[in-house]
Design a protein around this motif. Structure first.
Motif, PDB file in Angstrom:
ATOM      1  N   PRO A   1     -52.129  13.015  28.024  1.00  0.00           N
ATOM      2  CA  PRO A   1     -52.317  15.215  28.231  1.00  0.00           C
ATOM      3  C   PRO A   1     -52.524  15.330  29.629  1.00  0.00           C
ATOM      4  N   THR A   2     -52.912  14.524  30.246  1.00  0.00           N
ATOM      5  CA  THR A   2     -52.861  14.916  31.345  1.00  0.00           C
ATOM      6  C   THR A   2     -51.864  14.412  32.672  1.00  0.00           C
TER       7      THR A   2
ATOM      8  N   LYS B   1     -48.934  15.398  31.250  1.00  0.00           N
ATOM      9  CA  LYS B   1     -48.303  16.093  30.865  1.00  0.00           C
ATOM     10  C   LYS B   1     -48.846  17.682  31.345  1.00  0.00           C
ATOM     11  N   SER B   2     -50.105  17.914  31.309  1.00  0.00           N
ATOM     12  CA  SER B   2     -50.953  19.114  32.202  1.00  0.00           C
ATOM     13  C   SER B   2     -50.367  18.808  34.109  1.00  0.00           C
TER      14      SER B   2
ATOM     15  N   ALA C   1     -46.581  19.866  33.997  1.00  0.00           N
ATOM     16  CA  ALA C   1     -47.072  21.205  34.172  1.00  0.00           C
ATOM     17  C   ALA C   1     -46.927  22.474  34.913  1.00  0.00           C
ATOM     18  N   LEU C   2     -47.634  21.781  35.623  1.00  0.00           N
ATOM     19  CA  LEU C   2     -48.484  22.205  36.969  1.00  0.00           C
ATOM     20  C   LEU C   2     -47.545  22.597  37.923  1.00  0.00           C
TER      21      LEU C   2
ATOM     22  N   TYR D   1     -56.377  22.964  40.704  1.00  0.00           N
ATOM     23  CA  TYR D   1     -56.684  22.750  39.513  1.00  0.00           C
ATOM     24  C   TYR D   1     -56.398  21.375  39.199  1.00  0.00           C
ATOM     25  N   ALA D   2     -54.659  21.212  39.513  1.00  0.00           N
ATOM     26  CA  ALA D   2     -54.426  20.007  39.696  1.00  0.00           C
ATOM     27  C   ALA D   2     -55.377  18.553  39.908  1.00  0.00           C
TER      28      ALA D   2
ATOM     29  N   MET E   1     -58.358  17.848  37.328  1.00  0.00           N
ATOM     30  CA  MET E   1     -58.054  16.942  36.554  1.00  0.00           C
ATOM     31  C   MET E   1     -58.163  15.748  36.193  1.00  0.00           C
TER      32      MET E   1
END
Length: 116
Positions: A79-80, A82-83, A86-87, A110-111, A114
């Motif tokens: 999930p990280t 993929k996030s 996305a960023l 923010y990235a 994470m």
């Protein structure tokens, strides 16, 4: 990219490159992904595979960072990853003019957060 320091460098470099792109071209892969429904099946397949390759890259870096003790074991790898992609896409797209330097740098922070 292993750990916080290199991740910060990667994302801040991405922000800088996006802001300094005079033509605001972005990235062919991500631009194509944004128009995914309008493409034929062959293009969709290629885009899906290449995005999965980028996710796998992030997964590999996260796992390596965990092994080296630079990324906490509590970070959920897939999930990280993929996030993070996305960023990356968000920075590329919104950096074309919708968002300025401060907002893009916030995405970068923010990235990094994470994986901290």
């Amino acid at each position: 990219m292993i750990g916080v320091k290199r991740s910060r460098c990667f994302f801040l470099s991405l922000v800088k490159a996006t802001l300094n792109d005079p033509d605001k071209k972005g990235c062919l892969l991500f631009d194509t992904a944004m128009e995914f429904p309008s493409h034929d099946d062959d293009v969709k397949q290629l885009v899906s595979e290449e995005i999965e390759n980028v996710v796998a890259f992030f997964e590999g870096r996260i796992e390596r960072g965990k092994k080296l003790g630079k990324i906490p074991d509590s970070v959920d790898t897939r999930p990280t990853a993929k996030s993070l992609i996305a960023l990356v896409i968000r920075i590329h797209v919104l950096g074309r003019g919708a968002f300025g330097k401060t907002a893009l740098q916030q995405f970068a922070r923010y990235a990094v957060g994470m994986i901290s």
